[in-house]
Structures are given as C-alpha cells and as structure tokens.
Design a protein around this motif. Structure first.
Motif, PDB file in Angstrom:
ATOM      1  N   ARG A 132       0.664  -1.321   0.037  1.00 52.17           N
ATOM      2  CA  ARG A 132      -0.232   0.031   0.019  1.00 52.17           C
ATOM      3  C   ARG A 132       0.996   1.291  -0.212  1.00 52.17           C
ATOM      4  N   GLU A 133       1.983   1.089  -0.136  1.00 45.59           N
ATOM      5  CA  GLU A 133       3.092   2.280  -0.375  1.00 45.59           C
ATOM      6  C   GLU A 133       3.489   2.423  -1.936  1.00 45.59           C
ATOM      7  N   ALA A 134       3.627   3.663  -2.231  1.00 45.23           N
ATOM      8  CA  ALA A 134       4.120   4.036  -3.554  1.00 45.23           C
ATOM      9  C   ALA A 134       5.044   5.041  -3.635  1.00 45.23           C
ATOM     10  N   LEU A 135       6.133   4.972  -4.655  1.00 35.32           N
ATOM     11  CA  LEU A 135       7.044   6.361  -4.823  1.00 35.32           C
ATOM     12  C   LEU A 135       6.597   6.742  -6.398  1.00 35.32           C
ATOM     13  N   ILE A 136       6.466   8.176  -6.348  1.00 34.12           N
ATOM     14  CA  ILE A 136       6.252   8.847  -7.519  1.00 34.12           C
ATOM     15  C   ILE A 136       7.444   9.713  -7.801  1.00 34.12           C
ATOM     16  N   TYR A 137       7.911   9.428  -9.032  1.00 41.65           N
ATOM     17  CA  TYR A 137       9.121  10.391  -9.117  1.00 41.65           C
ATOM     18  C   TYR A 137       9.169  10.782 -10.604  1.00 41.65           C
ATOM     19  N   GLY A 139      11.924  13.943 -12.842  1.00 41.44           N
ATOM     20  CA  GLY A 139      13.344  14.710 -12.946  1.00 41.44           C
ATOM     21  C   GLY A 139      13.315  15.882 -12.179  1.00 41.44           C
ATOM     22  N   GLU A 140      12.323  16.268 -11.568  1.00 37.05           N
ATOM     23  CA  GLU A 140      12.390  17.686 -10.650  1.00 37.05           C
ATOM     24  C   GLU A 140      11.707  17.076  -9.433  1.00 37.05           C
ATOM     25  N   ARG A 141      10.989  16.220  -9.198  1.00 31.74           N
ATOM     26  CA  ARG A 141      10.298  16.119  -8.048  1.00 31.74           C
ATOM     27  C   ARG A 141       9.945  14.575  -7.655  1.00 31.74           C
ATOM     28  N   PHE A 142       9.824  14.039  -6.367  1.00 32.25           N
ATOM     29  CA  PHE A 142       9.461  12.729  -6.134  1.00 32.25           C
ATOM     30  C   PHE A 142       8.418  12.827  -4.687  1.00 32.25           C
ATOM     31  N   ALA A 143       7.678  12.006  -4.598  1.00 37.18           N
ATOM     32  CA  ALA A 143       6.792  11.813  -3.443  1.00 37.18           C
ATOM     33  C   ALA A 143       6.370  10.405  -2.923  1.00 37.18           C
ATOM     34  N   TYR A 144       6.495  10.240  -1.825  1.00 41.43           N
ATOM     35  CA  TYR A 144       6.320   8.932  -1.148  1.00 41.43           C
ATOM     36  C   TYR A 144       5.061   8.955  -0.442  1.00 41.43           C
ATOM     37  N   LEU A 145       3.873   7.929  -0.843  1.00 41.25           N
ATOM     38  CA  LEU A 145       2.815   7.901   0.038  1.00 41.25           C
ATOM     39  C   LEU A 145       2.517   6.283   0.563  1.00 41.25           C
ATOM     40  N   ASN A 146       1.652   6.286   1.772  1.00 41.80           N
ATOM     41  CA  ASN A 146       1.416   5.186   2.244  1.00 41.80           C
ATOM     42  C   ASN A 146      -0.074   5.272   2.477  1.00 41.80           C
ATOM     43  N   GLY A 240      16.005   0.258 -10.699  1.00 44.14           N
ATOM     44  CA  GLY A 240      17.122   0.882 -11.636  1.00 44.14           C
ATOM     45  C   GLY A 240      16.804   1.917 -12.113  1.00 44.14           C
ATOM     46  N   GLU A 241      15.565   2.131 -12.789  1.00 47.84           N
ATOM     47  CA  GLU A 241      15.026   3.244 -13.316  1.00 47.84           C
ATOM     48  C   GLU A 241      14.957   4.424 -12.370  1.00 47.84           C
ATOM     49  N   ALA A 242      14.279   4.074 -11.162  1.00 43.96           N
ATOM     50  CA  ALA A 242      14.269   5.071 -10.225  1.00 43.96           C
ATOM     51  C   ALA A 242      15.741   5.641  -9.717  1.00 43.96           C
ATOM     52  N   TYR A 243      16.541   4.775  -9.633  1.00 43.50           N
ATOM     53  CA  TYR A 243      17.903   5.015  -9.002  1.00 43.50           C
ATOM     54  C   TYR A 243      18.737   5.999  -9.989  1.00 43.50           C
TER      55      TYR A 243
END
Length: 248
Positions: A132-137, A139-146, A240-243
């Motif tokens: 139920r967790e997600a990472l949105i990213y 080149g400018e911003r990213f967000a973590y949600l639970n 790898g893509e997110a990294y």
C-alpha cells in the motif's frame, strides 16, 4: 504545488481528493466481503471437529449394518480431519480472501498515486507500488505515499542527499534426498555373506533475496524514504530506473 512549498508532509486523502479505503465504495465492499468470508471460515473450523467425531461414532455403528456404509462414513471423517482435504480447503479459502483484499487495497493505493501525480508532478513521471506504499518520481520531484496510514511526503529532487539500492541475501533453503543401492553375496555354503552399498545423495539449495531502496533527504520531518521489495527481474528494472533518475 509550487517548488517553494516543498518539501511538505501532507494528508494523502485530502491532497489526492480520494477517500480513505474504508470510505471508498470498492473498499467498503471488499471489507464487508472479507469479514463475511472470515466469519464463515471460522464457523466451519469450529464445526469440523464435532462433525469429524460424529462421523467416526456413526461409522462405528454403521459397520453393524453395512461394511460399505461404515467405510463411507469413516472416509467422510478422514476428509474432515485437520490436515485433510477439508482443512486444506479452509486454508485455501482464507488465503484467497486475504489475497483478494490485498488486491483491492493495492488498487486503492494506485488510485491515490495517480491522483497525487496529476496534481504534483511536472512533465513526465513514473511510479511503482509495494503493498500500500508508492513512490512517484520525475526529474524534478518525487513523493512517497502510504495509503494504509494516509500519509504523503513530497520533495524537490534537490532535497535528495543520497540514493542507495542493495540486493540482500535473506536466507537459504536446502532440499536433499538420498538413494542407497546394494546387496550381499553368500560365500559357498558357509552361511557367510559379503556385500556393500552405495549411497547417492543429491541436494537442491535455493537462496532468497530482497531489494532495499532508500532515499536520504535533508527534510528533517521525514528524512528517509525506504522500500523493501521482493526479488525479481522486474523489481531490479524498476529500482534501476528510479535510481538512475533520482541519484544526485
């Protein structure tokens, strides 16, 4: 949201304009179906031992009338035993109910992630979900949600201090088997025999791994975003893509 307003610790459901899982129509239905399934499963688990013993005693009496009938009733008793077909059916039903609920919970988390991304992200963006967790990213911003906790933390990529990824060994399981072939030969009529045996042993070892993906930031309220993901080629690719995008 302006770049100047980030980083920020937000209420997920308010920002995404999405109801929490229990208030979401599909979530409420899933909860109700899950509770009904668990109640039914619990009831049958309570009834099964009594039904098994009743079948055993009835089978003993049935043998006096018909051997076939007695055997049939005892077969029913065996099927009702804890580690028999009935037990496996109840276990499978419980596992299916849990899997179905997790699937709907994941769908809700993805709905939240998409709604957050539409408001927060600029240009092209990607996301991945774990439970139920997600990472949105991007080149400018990213967000973590639970979505289980209703939390959302949004950052500029300039807030990132370090990004790490690591494939960790979590354990090993070994299956082994052996086969012994041998025999003896009597020496004349002496009553003495000689012989030997050869044992062939084989084993199959499975190693288990998981991926750890961590983002360390300068946001003191929520300085670190961490994911633990099951090992697979797809997991390696998405990490790898997110990294590659987030690594400062």
């Amino acid at each position: 949201m302006s770049e100047n307003n980030l980083p920020a610790n937000l209420n997920l459901f308010n920002y995404a304009e999405t109801p929490d899982f229990d208030s979401w129509d599909k979530g409420a239905t899933a909860n109700e179906e899950y509770e009904q399934s668990m109640k039914s499963n619990k009831m049958w688990r309570r009834i099964r031992p009594f039904a098994m013993w009743a079948a055993i005693f009835f089978g003993m009496g049935a043998f006096g009338q018909s051997t076939v009938l007695g055997i049939l009733v005892w077969v029913i008793a065996i099927l009702l035993a804890k580690r028999s077909l009935a037990g496996h059916m109840l276990d499978n039903a419980e596992n299916d109910a849990n899997a179905k609920l997790r699937e709907i919970q994941g769908e809700h988390a993805e709905l939240c992630a998409n709604n957050v991304a539409k408001k927060l992200m600029i240009g092209q963006w990607s996301w991945f979900r774990s439970g139920r967790e997600a990472l949105i990213y991007s080149g400018e911003r990213f967000a973590y949600l639970n979505a289980a906790q209703g939390s959302l933390v949004a950052y500029n990529n300039t807030n990132i201090k370090e990004v790490t990824r690591e494939r960790l060994h979590t354990g090993t399981h070994t299956d082994s088997s052996s086969n012994t072939v041998g025999g003896g030969t009597e020496i004349g009529n002496s009553g003495i025999a000689v012989g030997g045996a050869k044992t062939n042993t084989s084993s199959d070892t499975t190693d288990f791994y998981e991926w750890h993906f961590d983002i360390l930031t300068d946001f003191l309220t929520y300085p670190k975003v961490s994911f633990v993901l099951a090992d697979s080629p797809n997991t390696e690719d998405l990490i790898g893509e997110a990294y590659a995008i987030l690594k400062p």
